[in-house]
Design a protein around this motif. Structure first.
Motif, PDB file in Angstrom:
ATOM      1  N   PRO A 126      42.921  20.626   6.460  1.00 21.90           N
ATOM      2  CA  PRO A 126      42.243  19.918   7.694  1.00 21.90           C
ATOM      3  C   PRO A 126      40.936  19.914   7.511  1.00 21.90           C
ATOM      4  N   VAL A 127      40.019  20.577   6.753  1.00 23.30           N
ATOM      5  CA  VAL A 127      38.706  20.386   6.784  1.00 23.30           C
ATOM      6  C   VAL A 127      38.396  19.075   5.921  1.00 23.30           C
ATOM      7  N   PHE A 128      39.171  18.540   4.729  1.00 26.86           N
ATOM      8  CA  PHE A 128      39.048  17.620   3.906  1.00 26.86           C
ATOM      9  C   PHE A 128      39.211  16.577   4.911  1.00 26.86           C
ATOM     10  N   SER A 129      40.321  16.536   5.706  1.00 22.91           N
ATOM     11  CA  SER A 129      40.921  15.381   6.695  1.00 22.91           C
ATOM     12  C   SER A 129      39.871  15.336   7.513  1.00 22.91           C
ATOM     13  N   ALA A 130      39.134  15.946   7.969  1.00 24.79           N
ATOM     14  CA  ALA A 130      38.159  15.823   9.316  1.00 24.79           C
ATOM     15  C   ALA A 130      36.829  15.365   8.656  1.00 24.79           C
ATOM     16  N   LEU A 131      36.547  15.638   7.702  1.00 21.17           N
ATOM     17  CA  LEU A 131      35.539  15.068   6.691  1.00 21.17           C
ATOM     18  C   LEU A 131      35.584  13.650   6.448  1.00 21.17           C
ATOM     19  N   GLY A 132      36.941  13.292   6.161  1.00 16.61           N
ATOM     20  CA  GLY A 132      37.207  12.017   5.501  1.00 16.61           C
ATOM     21  C   GLY A 132      37.099  12.237   3.810  1.00 16.61           C
ATOM     22  N   ILE A 133      37.466  13.207   3.516  1.00 18.49           N
ATOM     23  CA  ILE A 133      37.230  13.317   1.837  1.00 18.49           C
ATOM     24  C   ILE A 133      38.648  13.700   1.227  1.00 18.49           C
ATOM     25  N   ASP A 134      38.762  13.128  -0.046  1.00 17.38           N
ATOM     26  CA  ASP A 134      40.444  12.940  -0.409  1.00 17.38           C
ATOM     27  C   ASP A 134      40.143  14.406  -1.238  1.00 17.38           C
ATOM     28  N   LYS A 135      39.150  14.887  -2.057  1.00 12.94           N
ATOM     29  CA  LYS A 135      39.092  15.840  -2.986  1.00 12.94           C
ATOM     30  C   LYS A 135      37.879  16.297  -3.374  1.00 12.94           C
ATOM     31  N   GLY A 160      28.372   7.483   3.453  1.00 10.04           N
ATOM     32  CA  GLY A 160      29.242   6.767   4.188  1.00 10.04           C
ATOM     33  C   GLY A 160      30.242   7.744   5.357  1.00 10.04           C
ATOM     34  N   LEU A 161      30.135   9.043   4.959  1.00 12.03           N
ATOM     35  CA  LEU A 161      30.942   9.924   5.521  1.00 12.03           C
ATOM     36  C   LEU A 161      31.076   9.949   7.206  1.00 12.03           C
ATOM     37  N   LYS A 162      31.880   9.739   8.068  1.00 13.34           N
ATOM     38  CA  LYS A 162      31.903   9.734   9.245  1.00 13.34           C
ATOM     39  C   LYS A 162      33.129  10.712   9.874  1.00 13.34           C
ATOM     40  N   PRO A 163      32.608  12.079   9.960  1.00 16.56           N
ATOM     41  CA  PRO A 163      33.608  13.173  10.204  1.00 16.56           C
ATOM     42  C   PRO A 163      34.204  12.846  11.546  1.00 16.56           C
ATOM     43  N   ASP A 164      35.216  13.266  11.625  1.00 14.37           N
ATOM     44  CA  ASP A 164      35.814  13.720  13.300  1.00 14.37           C
ATOM     45  C   ASP A 164      35.515  14.953  13.477  1.00 14.37           C
ATOM     46  N   PHE A 165      34.465  15.318  14.417  1.00 13.74           N
ATOM     47  CA  PHE A 165      33.949  16.574  14.672  1.00 13.74           C
ATOM     48  C   PHE A 165      34.719  17.363  15.470  1.00 13.74           C
ATOM     49  N   VAL A 166      35.573  16.706  16.490  1.00 12.89           N
ATOM     50  CA  VAL A 166      36.508  17.507  17.136  1.00 12.89           C
ATOM     51  C   VAL A 166      37.689  18.139  15.970  1.00 12.89           C
ATOM     52  N   ILE A 169      35.726  20.954  13.916  1.00 10.51           N
ATOM     53  CA  ILE A 169      35.501  22.287  14.565  1.00 10.51           C
ATOM     54  C   ILE A 169      36.574  23.074  14.604  1.00 10.51           C
ATOM     55  N   ASN A 170      37.751  22.382  14.956  1.00 11.85           N
ATOM     56  CA  ASN A 170      39.054  22.950  14.874  1.00 11.85           C
ATOM     57  C   ASN A 170      39.912  23.290  13.516  1.00 11.85           C
ATOM     58  N   SER A 171      39.303  22.877  12.462  1.00 18.42           N
ATOM     59  CA  SER A 171      39.865  22.823  11.163  1.00 18.42           C
ATOM     60  C   SER A 171      39.752  24.561  10.461  1.00 18.42           C
ATOM     61  N   TYR A 172      38.821  24.853  10.960  1.00 18.68           N
ATOM     62  CA  TYR A 172      38.115  26.165  10.428  1.00 18.68           C
ATOM     63  C   TYR A 172      37.439  27.130  11.347  1.00 18.68           C
ATOM     64  N   LYS A 173      37.504  28.412  11.367  1.00 16.58           N
ATOM     65  CA  LYS A 173      37.135  29.264  12.359  1.00 16.58           C
ATOM     66  C   LYS A 173      36.192  30.206  11.532  1.00 16.58           C
ATOM     67  N   GLY A 174      34.966  30.834  12.280  1.00 17.38           N
ATOM     68  CA  GLY A 174      34.225  31.761  11.738  1.00 17.38           C
ATOM     69  C   GLY A 174      33.232  31.405  10.917  1.00 17.38           C
TER      70      GLY A 174
END
Length: 265
Positions: A126-135, A160-166, A169-174
């Motif tokens: 989910p962190v990769f997905s939110a950032l728009g990174i494959d690997k 060129g990264l355009k993260p989905d910030f919502v 922030i929900n992809s990882y806690k703490g």
């Protein structure tokens, strides 16, 4: 309370990272400092108070919380003190009683920050997905800073990264933030990076010095050298020179004062 706005890690106004610097004459409570930082809305506001000779306390607040360390706000505070006094060196003491030694070197302001270790880390999908990174080429975690470090292969992709910030922030806690970095493909810089931290501050920090407490050592181990030119590829952009010296990282930067005023009580 005398207040300044300073664009840090740049020699041009409206570039780099804007910080607010408030000169505290008498003690003020934590909630007031938080309210001021939230009102200003910059990624960090520094509150500095004279102790003795060239010694000052320094506190850092994002619009959301107090943090122990901030590079660009330290640079901004140093710029103000050097411009408004005859000081040649400054010793800042942060909220954890860490001493930050500052001096002028070859037309730049040099800050001595501590070095913190990183550990192995597996980035959740989910962190990769939110950032728009494959690997990732590599991933680390800084326990002291609570920051995930992700290395990718291409600085162009990084810019060129355009993260989905919502989603982010929900992809990882703490944690406080995610740092994405890439080796430079030109001779002007050694590495590029961007820092996203909706958990603790703003969505993206335009230019970040505090992450060099672990990022410089990371690249020292990767590239087999100790001194670097770093480029932060945010929309405002910013540059700095960093140097790993034993258990310290020296951060060299410039800053431009853009505003001077007073907060009214």
């Amino acid at each position: 309370m005398k207040t300044y706005f300073v664009d840090s890690f740049t020699n041009q106004k409206f570039k780099g990272n804007p910080a607010a610097v408030c000169i505290v004459e008498t003690d003020i409570d934590n909630q007031l400092m938080q309210n001021i930082a939230t009102e200003i809305g910059f990624s960090e506001t520094a509150f500095i108070k004279y102790i003795s000779r060239n010694n000052y306390s320094i506190r850092f607040y994002t619009p959301k919380k107090e943090i122990p360390l901030c590079g660009h706000a330290t640079l901004g505070a140093s710029k103000i003190l050097f411009e408004t006094s005859s000081l040649e060196t400054i010793n800042f003491i942060n909220c954890e009683n860490v001493e930050l030694r500052i001096e002028k070197v070859d037309g730049k302001i040099m800050m001595q920050f501590p070095v913190y270790e990183t550990t192995d880390f597996t980035v959740p999908e989910p962190v990769f997905s939110a950032l728009g990174i494959d690997k990732a080429l590599d991933a680390r975690y800084s326990p002291k800073n609570k920051i995930i470090l992700i290395e990718i292969s291409d600085p162009g992709t990084l810019a060129g990264l355009k993260p989905d910030f919502v989603a982010l922030i929900n992809s990882y806690k703490g944690i406080n933030g995610v740092l994405v970095t890439a080796r430079s493909n030109d001779t002007g810089f050694d590495f590029h990076y961007r820092y996203f931290w909706p958990w603790a501050g703003t969505n993206e920090d335009p230019v970040t010095g505090g992450v060099q407490t672990f990022l410089t050592k990371y690249w020292a181990q990767k590239l087999g050298k100790t001194k670097f030119k770093a480029f932060q590829s945010s929309s405002r952009t910013g540059t700095m020179i960093t140097e790993l010296v034993n258990d310290k990282v020296f951060i060299y930067g410039e800053a431009v004062i853009t505003f001077e005023g007073e907060f009214l009580s």
